[in-house]
Design a protein around this motif. Structure first.
Motif, mmCIF file in Angstrom:
data_model
loop_
_atom_site.group_PDB
_atom_site.id
_atom_site.type_symbol
_atom_site.label_atom_id
_atom_site.label_comp_id
_atom_site.label_asym_id
_atom_site.label_seq_id
_atom_site.Cartn_x
_atom_site.Cartn_y
_atom_site.Cartn_z
ATOM 1 N N GLN A 269 -2.843 17.064 18.620
ATOM 2 C CA GLN A 269 -1.770 16.739 17.685
ATOM 3 C C GLN A 269 -1.929 15.284 17.236
ATOM 4 O OE1 GLN A 269 1.945 18.065 19.618
ATOM 5 N NE2 GLN A 269 1.778 19.836 18.272
ATOM 6 N N ILE A 270 -1.940 15.113 15.933
ATOM 7 C CA ILE A 270 -2.209 13.802 15.343
ATOM 8 C C ILE A 270 -0.939 13.260 14.704
ATOM 9 C CG2 ILE A 270 -3.617 12.539 13.667
ATOM 10 C CD1 ILE A 270 -5.680 14.820 13.932
ATOM 11 N N SER A 271 -0.686 11.990 14.939
ATOM 12 C CA SER A 271 0.511 11.362 14.366
ATOM 13 C C SER A 271 0.136 10.042 13.710
ATOM 14 C CB SER A 271 1.561 11.125 15.456
ATOM 15 O OG SER A 271 1.071 10.186 16.405
ATOM 16 N N VAL A 272 1.082 9.486 12.990
ATOM 17 C CA VAL A 272 0.927 8.146 12.441
ATOM 18 C C VAL A 272 2.030 7.285 13.037
ATOM 19 C CG1 VAL A 272 2.259 8.765 10.364
ATOM 20 C CG2 VAL A 272 0.812 6.717 10.353
ATOM 21 N N LEU A 273 1.641 6.132 13.540
ATOM 22 C CA LEU A 273 2.603 5.157 14.039
ATOM 23 C C LEU A 273 2.780 4.075 12.987
ATOM 24 C CD1 LEU A 273 1.568 4.620 17.777
ATOM 25 C CD2 LEU A 273 3.085 6.330 16.792
ATOM 26 N N ILE A 274 4.033 3.725 12.711
ATOM 27 C CA ILE A 274 4.336 2.729 11.690
ATOM 28 C C ILE A 274 5.196 1.632 12.303
ATOM 29 C CG2 ILE A 274 5.131 2.391 9.321
ATOM 30 C CD1 ILE A 274 5.301 5.864 10.556
ATOM 31 N N LYS A 275 4.814 0.400 12.061
ATOM 32 C CA LYS A 275 5.635 -0.711 12.530
ATOM 33 C C LYS A 275 7.012 -0.632 11.888
ATOM 34 C CE LYS A 275 2.917 -4.695 14.022
ATOM 35 N NZ LYS A 275 2.398 -6.031 13.635
ATOM 36 N N GLU A 276 8.038 -0.818 12.695
ATOM 37 C CA GLU A 276 9.398 -0.748 12.170
ATOM 38 C C GLU A 276 9.637 -1.793 11.082
ATOM 39 O OE1 GLU A 276 11.999 -1.009 15.502
ATOM 40 O OE2 GLU A 276 11.705 1.100 16.076
ATOM 41 N N SER A 277 8.894 -2.898 11.151
ATOM 42 C CA SER A 277 9.090 -3.967 10.175
ATOM 43 C C SER A 277 8.626 -3.594 8.772
ATOM 44 C CB SER A 277 8.359 -5.239 10.628
ATOM 45 O OG SER A 277 6.966 -4.984 10.781
ATOM 46 N N ILE A 278 7.787 -2.526 8.641
ATOM 47 C CA ILE A 278 7.315 -2.147 7.312
ATOM 48 C C ILE A 278 7.738 -0.740 6.909
ATOM 49 C CG2 ILE A 278 5.303 -3.655 7.576
ATOM 50 C CD1 ILE A 278 3.670 -0.941 7.597
ATOM 51 N N VAL A 279 8.517 -0.069 7.781
ATOM 52 C CA VAL A 279 8.906 1.316 7.500
ATOM 53 C C VAL A 279 9.578 1.452 6.144
ATOM 54 C CG1 VAL A 279 10.546 3.121 8.168
ATOM 55 C CG2 VAL A 279 9.031 2.123 9.879
ATOM 56 N N HIS A 280 10.425 0.504 5.785
ATOM 57 C CA HIS A 280 11.185 0.609 4.542
ATOM 58 C C HIS A 280 10.582 -0.199 3.391
ATOM 59 C CE1 HIS A 280 14.205 2.824 6.702
ATOM 60 N NE2 HIS A 280 14.342 1.848 7.582
ATOM 61 N N ARG A 281 9.425 -0.803 3.638
ATOM 62 C CA ARG A 281 8.745 -1.518 2.557
ATOM 63 C C ARG A 281 7.952 -0.521 1.722
ATOM 64 N NH1 ARG A 281 5.156 -5.879 5.197
ATOM 65 N NH2 ARG A 281 4.335 -5.871 3.072
ATOM 66 N N PRO A 282 7.868 -0.734 0.401
ATOM 67 C CA PRO A 282 7.137 0.212 -0.461
ATOM 68 C C PRO A 282 5.710 0.475 0.011
ATOM 69 C CG PRO A 282 8.396 -1.315 -1.805
ATOM 70 C CD PRO A 282 8.524 -1.800 -0.393
ATOM 71 N N ILE A 283 5.019 -0.565 0.481
ATOM 72 C CA ILE A 283 3.632 -0.386 0.883
ATOM 73 C C ILE A 283 3.529 0.509 2.120
ATOM 74 C CG2 ILE A 283 3.612 -2.495 2.294
ATOM 75 C CD1 ILE A 283 0.692 -1.060 0.246
ATOM 76 N N GLY A 284 4.466 0.348 3.071
ATOM 77 C CA GLY A 284 4.461 1.174 4.269
ATOM 78 C C GLY A 284 4.792 2.619 3.959
ATOM 79 N N GLN A 285 5.809 2.822 3.135
ATOM 80 C CA GLN A 285 6.212 4.170 2.753
ATOM 81 C C GLN A 285 5.087 4.883 2.011
ATOM 82 O OE1 GLN A 285 9.770 3.472 0.468
ATOM 83 N NE2 GLN A 285 11.094 3.443 2.270
ATOM 84 N N ARG A 286 4.433 4.174 1.099
ATOM 85 C CA ARG A 286 3.385 4.801 0.302
ATOM 86 C C ARG A 286 2.151 5.130 1.154
ATOM 87 N NH1 ARG A 286 2.525 8.520 -2.981
ATOM 88 N NH2 ARG A 286 0.957 8.175 -4.605
#
Length: 302
Positions: A269-286
């Motif tokens: 099972q493969i996932s993506v981990l995202i830093k909470e500091s960029i979760v809501h930034r356009p670059i992180g979302q995209r």
């Protein structure tokens, strides 16, 4: 605090094997290099080199300092990159980690599209593999594609989103009796010669070993390969079989076949981990949106 410039010169002397060679590489005079090394020794209070014949060799202290300074020098290089970005007017930066088969299947297409949409983006890509079944996060990674975290807390400051289920396949030579099969049970592979494709004993190995335990046997590894590509090359020469995630078996030599494994069906099972500091930034979302599109359309252009 140690002088970074002297530290770099010291590391160059070790890498080049002599003060003369380091001076030639750095564009300094030998006396200037020797002086900086002497100042670093005074700064640390340690003897970093000793005489050996007509040359010098690092002492145990010198070797230890060189090893321990790796992370410091890498951090300074990253900081220099940030300064260069600011000077050049680059307004965004994203560091992304990935494992090898995701890197060959999803990440290049995702990166191309992301850089097209954000022309001023500085995108750094890091191969982030985990030996011995351990998972760790490079401190500078914003987004990372990896095997899903289980039975342990998520790294502090990250969120996890599921990307894909990656069932395993058996890769066999085209002349193998199983080559024309629609599926093969794991137990049927019990007596085969296996080619190991995860010599580091990482997460891929743990999944398949757990499935083999459930099937009541331990694979007979007769060939140790360092990676999926090498393991497949052995199979292509008629040496054994290898069992690996389907994502790693999408581009195969014409002399081998990939067959789904069932009963039990090993799945990574493969996932993506995202830093909470960029979760809501356009670059992180995209970045996450594009990864999901790559998973959904593995062979199509975005």
């Amino acid at each position: 605090m140690l002088d970074p410039h002297r530290l770099r010169i010291f590391r160059s002397v070790i890498a080049n094997g002599s003060i003369q060679a380091a001076a030639s590489q750095l564009g300094y005079t030998p006396s200037a290099v020797s002086q900086q090394v002497a100042l670093l020794q005074r700064e640390t209070g340690l003897t970093l080199f000793e005489r050996s014949g007509r040359g010098i060799v690092p002492t145990s202290y010198g070797k230890a300092l060189a090893v321990e300074s790796d992370e410091v020098i890498a951090s300074l290089s990253r900081l220099s990159g940030v300064v260069a970005d600011l000077r050049d007017g680059v307004t965004g930066r994203l560091t992304m980690g990935y494992f090898a088969s995701a890197g060959s299947s999803w990440v290049p297409r995702m990166a191309r599209k992301l850089m097209d949409e954000f022309p001023q983006l500085r995108l750094d890509l890091i191969l982030n593999e985990f030996p011995d079944g351990q998972q760790s996060i490079h401190p500078d990674i914003d987004v990372i594609v990896q095997s899903r975290y289980y039975e342990r807390p998520l790294p502090t400051g990250y969120r996890q989103q599921h990307l894909a289920d990656d069932p395993y396949v058996a890769v066999v030579h085209q002349e193998h009796p199983f080559a024309g099969r629609a599926a093969v049970s794991l137990a049927e592979l019990r007596d085969e010669i296996w080619v190991d494709n995860d010599f580091a004993n990482g997460m891929c190995r743990h999944v398949i070993m757990g499935a083999c335990d459930a099937a009541g046997f331990t694979p007979r590894f007769q060939v140790q390969a360092q990676d999926h590509f090498t393991a497949i090359a052995f199979v292509a020469e008629g040496i054994g079989v290898t069992v690996l995630p389907g994502l790693a078996a999408r581009k195969l030599p014409h002399t081998v076949r990939a067959i789904p494994v069932v009963d039990p069906e090993p799945v990574r099972q493969i996932s993506v981990l995202i830093k909470e500091s960029i979760v809501h930034r356009p670059i992180g979302q995209r970045a996450v949106e594009l990864l999901l599109q790559c998973v959904a359309t593995p062979e199509a252009a975005l």
